[in-house]
Design a protein around this motif. Sequence first.
Motif, PDB file in Angstrom:
ATOM      1  N   CYS A  92      51.887  38.051  49.528  1.00 45.97           N
ATOM      2  CA  CYS A  92      52.229  39.334  48.901  1.00 45.97           C
ATOM      3  C   CYS A  92      53.259  40.082  49.748  1.00 45.97           C
ATOM      4  N   ALA A 119      49.650  43.993  49.711  1.00 43.40           N
ATOM      5  CA  ALA A 119      48.699  44.689  48.830  1.00 43.40           C
ATOM      6  C   ALA A 119      47.406  43.908  48.624  1.00 43.40           C
ATOM      7  N   ILE A 120      47.354  42.654  49.099  1.00 43.55           N
ATOM      8  CA  ILE A 120      46.139  41.858  48.889  1.00 43.55           C
ATOM      9  C   ILE A 120      45.348  41.819  50.194  1.00 43.55           C
ATOM     10  N   VAL A 141      43.223  43.354  45.100  1.00 42.44           N
ATOM     11  CA  VAL A 141      44.586  43.903  45.091  1.00 42.44           C
ATOM     12  C   VAL A 141      44.500  45.423  45.180  1.00 42.44           C
ATOM     13  N   CYS A 162      50.473  47.581  44.974  1.00 44.12           N
ATOM     14  CA  CYS A 162      50.990  46.434  44.216  1.00 44.12           C
ATOM     15  C   CYS A 162      52.160  46.901  43.336  1.00 44.12           C
ATOM     16  N   VAL A 163      53.288  46.191  43.438  1.00 42.63           N
ATOM     17  CA  VAL A 163      54.463  46.563  42.642  1.00 42.63           C
ATOM     18  C   VAL A 163      54.647  45.626  41.447  1.00 42.63           C
ATOM     19  N   GLU A 164      53.645  44.786  41.178  1.00 43.03           N
ATOM     20  CA  GLU A 164      53.675  43.865  40.026  1.00 43.03           C
ATOM     21  C   GLU A 164      54.872  42.917  40.093  1.00 43.03           C
ATOM     22  N   CYS A 165      55.131  42.399  41.298  1.00 46.42           N
ATOM     23  CA  CYS A 165      56.274  41.481  41.447  1.00 46.42           C
ATOM     24  C   CYS A 165      55.932  40.073  41.003  1.00 46.42           C
ATOM     25  N   TYR A 166      54.661  39.755  40.892  1.00 47.02           N
ATOM     26  CA  TYR A 166      54.160  38.444  40.458  1.00 47.02           C
ATOM     27  C   TYR A 166      54.425  37.337  41.474  1.00 47.02           C
ATOM     28  N   ALA A 167      54.791  37.685  42.720  1.00 43.87           N
ATOM     29  CA  ALA A 167      55.023  36.649  43.730  1.00 43.87           C
ATOM     30  C   ALA A 167      53.751  35.847  43.985  1.00 43.87           C
ATOM     31  N   CYS A 168      52.600  36.502  43.905  1.00 42.55           N
ATOM     32  CA  CYS A 168      51.336  35.792  44.135  1.00 42.55           C
ATOM     33  C   CYS A 168      51.063  34.806  42.998  1.00 42.55           C
TER      34      CYS A 168
END
Length: 280
Positions: A18, A22-23, A34, A39-45
Amino acid sequence: MHINPDKCVACGNCTYVCPMGAIYIDPAIGRAKVNLDECVECYACFNGMSQEHLNPTLVRLMRKAFQFMRLRFDPEPDVCPTAAFEPEELTWPRVVRRAFSDPRVPHESTGVEGRGTEEVKTNDVSGRVRAGEVGFTIEFGRPGVGVWMRDIQQMAWALADAGVAFEKRNPITSLMTDVPRGTLREDILNEKLMSAILEIKVPVARTEEIIRLVWDVEKRIDTVVALGVGARCADSGDEEVIAPILERLGYHLERAKTNIGLGRVTNSAAAAAPLEAVKQ
Ligand code: SF4
Ligand code: SF4
């Protein structure tokens, strides 16, 4: 982003992935969680890790058994062993986070991915910055830092008070309810983004004033700011107007990119202006 606690086995792999930190592993439940504020909702995870579908109960048992024998069972570092990530349907205004943070999602207002603007990089065809003008990109946030919309608001108000023109083809401008005043929609101010860019242009004579204004606001907001300056080169290929101002203000200049005007002009008003090389 949501982690299904029934599936998570608390291996911790995702905590390193992340970019916003945020995790975290919640010791109270022994699962990853989370922090939805950060969390910026980047979806990298979700997109950046391979998802395996091991049985969570079995993995937990194995981890306990190995622990008992002073051994470890850890999945490969780039894997969520139990496919525990479950992206939630994002609604307004939270969906704004993803638009500015997931580089694969194009902005509705501009059709451009990432921060949603081509900036002055395509000035040879867009003609955003003409001779005698200077274009600024004021870039907020970075992985690990991010930026709150309310902090971008502070900068936009200060710039609007100074009477600058905001670039229309920019997603932050498209989120303003009052562009001349630089006022953003109120319902997005508590959204956090990975990064975003405000774009303005002013006559060359205002270069120093605008830089000093950005410096001043930057001290009051909770993020990092990177300032980009775009100007047209002289026929010689050098930029001799803005560069001395920047050097006087303490910047050390290196040539970064030079667009050489091979593209098709897409801005008809700009077509009347001579197409010169553009130095960023
Ligand atoms: S990688 Fe998957 S199983 Fe491991 S802590 Fe993260 S969500 Fe839980
Ligand atoms: S969506 Fe991005 S910021 Fe949110 S938890 Fe996943 S990696 Fe972190």
